[in-house]
Design a protein around this motif. Structure first.
Motif, mmCIF file in Angstrom:
data_model
loop_
_atom_site.group_PDB
_atom_site.id
_atom_site.type_symbol
_atom_site.label_atom_id
_atom_site.label_comp_id
_atom_site.label_asym_id
_atom_site.label_seq_id
_atom_site.Cartn_x
_atom_site.Cartn_y
_atom_site.Cartn_z
ATOM 1 N N LYS A 155 1.798 6.561 -6.877
ATOM 2 C CA LYS A 155 0.629 7.279 -7.380
ATOM 3 C C LYS A 155 0.779 8.777 -7.185
ATOM 4 N N ALA A 156 1.351 9.170 -6.037
ATOM 5 C CA ALA A 156 1.547 10.593 -5.751
ATOM 6 C C ALA A 156 2.512 11.237 -6.737
ATOM 7 N N PHE A 157 3.570 10.513 -7.094
ATOM 8 C CA PHE A 157 4.560 11.058 -8.023
ATOM 9 C C PHE A 157 4.048 11.117 -9.459
ATOM 10 N N LEU A 197 4.324 18.124 -12.940
ATOM 11 C CA LEU A 197 5.245 18.664 -11.940
ATOM 12 C C LEU A 197 5.710 17.571 -10.969
ATOM 13 N N SER A 198 4.788 16.724 -10.527
ATOM 14 C CA SER A 198 5.163 15.661 -9.589
ATOM 15 C C SER A 198 6.070 14.628 -10.266
ATOM 16 N N VAL A 231 0.838 -1.204 0.000
ATOM 17 C CA VAL A 231 0.000 0.000 0.000
ATOM 18 C C VAL A 231 0.871 1.252 0.000
ATOM 19 N N LEU A 232 1.910 1.267 0.823
ATOM 20 C CA LEU A 232 2.799 2.418 0.922
ATOM 21 C C LEU A 232 3.492 2.683 -0.407
ATOM 22 N N MET A 233 4.064 1.648 -0.993
ATOM 23 C CA MET A 233 4.789 1.815 -2.261
ATOM 24 C C MET A 233 3.856 2.298 -3.370
ATOM 25 N N ASN A 234 2.666 1.715 -3.445
ATOM 26 C CA ASN A 234 1.707 2.114 -4.478
ATOM 27 C C ASN A 234 1.233 3.554 -4.278
#
Length: 338
Positions: free
Chosen positions: A249-251, A256-257, A242-245
């Motif tokens: 996803k945020a990047f 810009l991300s 979950v953390l890695m995904n």
């Protein structure tokens, strides 16, 4: 050294198992891979995927144990399965270690009743190397013994400490007991009794550890009954995914991300490697007379290769002999106190 491989065990068998085994032959000091399984399927799979089965031979089997099969099927209903035959070959000295991505319960039964326990071991346990914020730690039991007695947990700590000293090269590994609080008075009857035993253990027992502290690497060996340990293992793996995904996803949210990602890519890649379960390939069965490795059921070639690496480590360090020595010393000390 000769490594016996269950070619039919796991979600991606036989292709990824064969590929992983051949990668291991190329990378490690292995004299021979002994595949157990359907010979026609193994040969056809290798031919279709241009895999050369160098330094290997196949022992043909007519049965397969599915993930949903009763664990005792390795002894009763399917004695000619790739797993049952593999265990018999190991017990008879045809190979030096056995690696399978198959049914965990069946592997536990086969390791205990066919390979047999080391003298003095009350219950073998599944031990998994896990990542943390600081350094890898060992979690055991991860599912072999859902119900335990206090002396089992005490002995898990002993075997886990020997593993971390000899395999991971930790000078004086710390051992903690998984609990719902760090205080000595916390926990159910089993944990409280185990705590009392472990206080006078010959290994470096540091007390209880709460679930939230485990990922920080506060202990080198975390001891639990198989039910609790398996919950910790599965929760840990799920949270990591979950953390890695979420980070990924945020990047990838916008242009810009994505540009920002380029600046932190190397650090993110290091984090992915640090928390990647494929780096160790699976779990080891501690407490049996010969090396037995349980590879991840969904193992791909790289994961299975790394599971075989664990078998190589076992053999190179004479780990089983060292566990036997520790148990003899412990029995002597116990006898002297009585």
């Amino acid at each position: 050294m000769k490594i016996i491989v269950d070619a039919m065990g796991g979600d991606n068998a036989p292709l990824e198992i064969i590929k992983g085994a051949m990668l291991a032959v190329d990378e490690f000091d292995i004299d021979e891979i002994i595949f157990t399984g359907d010979e026609k399927k193994i040969i056809a799979c290798a031919k279709e995927n241009n895999i050369t089965l160098e330094n290997s031979r196949i022992v043909n089997c007519t049965d397969e144990i599915a993930m949903c099969d009763d664990p005792t099927s390795v002894l009763r209903e399917k004695p000619d399965s790739s797993m049952a035959v593999g265990f018999r070959l190991l017990s008879d000295g045809e190979g030096d270690a056995f690696v399978s991505a198959g049914n965990t319960g069946a592997i536990t039964v086969g390791a205990t009743l066919i390979t047999k326990r080391i003298k003095g071991v009350k219950r073998p346990a599944i031990a998994s190397i896990m990542p943390s914020a600081e350094k890898p730690f060992l979690l055991m039991d991860c599912g072999a013994n859902a119900e335990c007695r206090a002396e089992f947990l005490y002995q898990f700590g002993l075997m886990g400490s020997v593993y971390m000293k000899n395999i991971m090269k930790y000078e004086d590994p710390t051992v903690a007991l998984a609990n719902n609080g760090s205080e000595e008075t916390k926990g159910n009857a089993l944990v409280k009794e185990a705590y009392e035993l472990m206080k006078s253990a010959p290994y470096n027992f540091i007390g209880n550890i709460e679930g939230r502290q485990i990922p920080f690497g506060d202990a080198d060996v975390v001891v639990a009954d198989g039910f609790t340990g398996n919950l910790i293992l599965k929760t840990y793996e799920g949270a990591a995914k979950v953390l890695m995904n979420s980070v990924k996803k945020a990047f990838y949210k916008n242009t810009l991300s994505k540009l920002s990602y380029l600046g932190v890519k190397s650090g993110f890649d290091e984090m992915k490697t640090q928390f990647d379960y494929k780096e160790y390939g699976g779990a080891v069965m501690l407490g049996v007379k010969k090396p037995v490795i349980k590879a991840h059921g969904s193992a791909d070639a790289r994961t299975f290769k790394n599971a075989i690496k664990q078998a190589v480590w076992f053999l190179q360090t004479d780990l089983i002999e060292k566990i036997e020595e520790e148990l003899k010393d412990e029995n002597k000390n116990t006898s002297g106190k009585n």
